[in-house]
Design an enzyme around this catalytic site. Structure first.
Site, PDB file in Angstrom:
ATOM      1  CE1 TYR A  58     -18.959 -84.125   5.641  1.00 44.86           C
ATOM      2  CE2 TYR A  58     -18.036 -84.907   7.820  1.00 44.86           C
ATOM      3  CZ  TYR A  58     -18.830 -84.243   7.049  1.00 44.86           C
ATOM      4  OH  TYR A  58     -19.669 -83.186   7.807  1.00 44.86           O
ATOM      5  CG  PHE A 224      -9.873 -66.050   9.050  1.00 42.25           C
ATOM      6  CD1 PHE A 224      -9.080 -65.611   8.343  1.00 42.25           C
ATOM      7  CD2 PHE A 224     -10.405 -65.224  10.123  1.00 42.25           C
ATOM      8  CE1 PHE A 224      -8.931 -64.323   8.122  1.00 42.25           C
ATOM      9  CE2 PHE A 224     -10.114 -63.972  10.180  1.00 42.25           C
ATOM     10  CZ  PHE A 224      -9.340 -63.338   8.872  1.00 42.25           C
TER      11      PHE A 224
END
Length: 332
Positions: A58, A224
């Site tokens: 990351y 979402f």
């Protein structure tokens, strides 16, 4: 705060963890703020969300460096999970499971994290050119050397439809059976959410039967399920959702009934309860072996997510959530 354990590691963590990936990778670069992310990590620890999940890829590397700034001051407050086995280039990602690389990568992660031991070291992906037993054996040597406390495996991603059936995690379970012969698996990380529940079919039962913890990745459906995204508003080119078939304007609009269902359940639990908290409570309701790890980079969202641990869904809630329409726009 409810306490849960990660499998054979017998180490307690908060019921809701903190996925640190969005702080430095995969989501919009323009919205990354180092100091804001640091405040988010501190807030998570203050609230008892002690599991901090990261990976050397990351950034690459910058996510571990960021966490190291917190761990230097608060190592005893945290349960540190990082990953090895993937290398991120400019336009591609490759696996590396060679034992020598695993040993070097662990030492580098320890330096960046400013700690002398990693609580959970996860294999991000198996290298197709290296027997997984060899990679796992090198990771087991790190446990024996006192650099790592427990080992975990990240499941191969599933992109099937919400109600799809079939051997979705057969490959992962075969890998787990193989590495379990070398050294005990303490945790498996896999996508699990209201709109991606496939891990419930075979992977979670495998974990439960063996006392292995399941770290639920993407429990908010890449944002979402929070209900805060507007169909058609678009994403920056470097945001992984810009290429995800569930995040086209058409599919985001088509999947709004899922968010509406989360809102209905939230409304029954009173003012201030959010769709995101219902989504996390659904993950927690799947059993004591399951720990959701929502990706977060803002202090306010950390506070909201942590509060989900106190939300108890009723049988009616769970039935209603189980009857939500299947998510559309999957990779298949």
């Amino acid at each position: 705060m409810e306490r849960r354990t990660i499998g054979a590691a017998a180490l307690a963590v908060g019921a809701v963890g903190l996925g640190c990936m969005p702080m430095s990778w995969a989501y919009s670069a323009s919205r990354r703020r180092g100091e804001e992310s640091l405040r988010a990590v501190h807030r998570a620890l203050d609230l008892g969300s002690t599991l901090l999940d990261t990976a050397d890829m990351y950034g690459p590397f910058t996510n571990e460096l960021l966490l190291g700034r917190v761990l230097k001051e608060r190592r005893s407050d945290a349960f540190v999970s990082t990953k090895v086995g993937l290398l991120a280039g400019d336009q591609h990602i490759v696996a590396n499971g060679r034992p020598g690389y695993v040993r070097r990568a662990c030492d580098a992660s320890l330096r960046r994290l400013q700690t002398d031991v990693i609580d959970l070291y996860q294999l991000h992906r198996a290298d197709p050119e290296v027997p997984v037993e060899e990679t796992w054996g090198a990771m087991a040597d790190l446990v024996r050397a006192g650099k790592v406390r427990a080992l975990g495996l990240c499941a191969v991603g599933v992109r099937g439809g919400r109600r799809s059936r079939g051997p979705l995690y057969d490959g992962t379970i075969r890998q787990l059976e193989r590495v379990q012969q070398v050294f005990p698996v303490s945790a498996v990380q896999a996508e699990l959410s209201v709109w991606s529940p496939q891990a419930l079919e075979s992977l979670l039962p495998w974990c439960v039967s063996r006392g292995v913890g399941l770290l639920a990745a993407m429990p908010l459906g890449n944002g979402f399920l929070t209900g805060t995204l507007t169909p058609g508003e678009g994403f920056e080119p470097d945001d992984l959702r810009a290429r995800h078939p569930r995040f086209t304007a058409e599919m985001m609009a088509a999947n709004q009934p899922i968010v509406a269902g989360l809102r209905r359940v939230a409304a029954r639990h009173g003012d201030g309860v959010t769709p995101a908290q219902v989504a996390l409570a659904w993950v927690l309701a799947q059993g004591p072996h399951v720990i959701p790890v929502p990706g977060t980079k803002r202090e306010g969202w950390v506070t909201e997510n942590a509060a989900a641990a106190g939300l108890r869904l009723t049988a009616r809630d769970l039935t209603e959530l189980g009857r939500l329409p299947a998510a559309r726009g999957s990779w298949d």
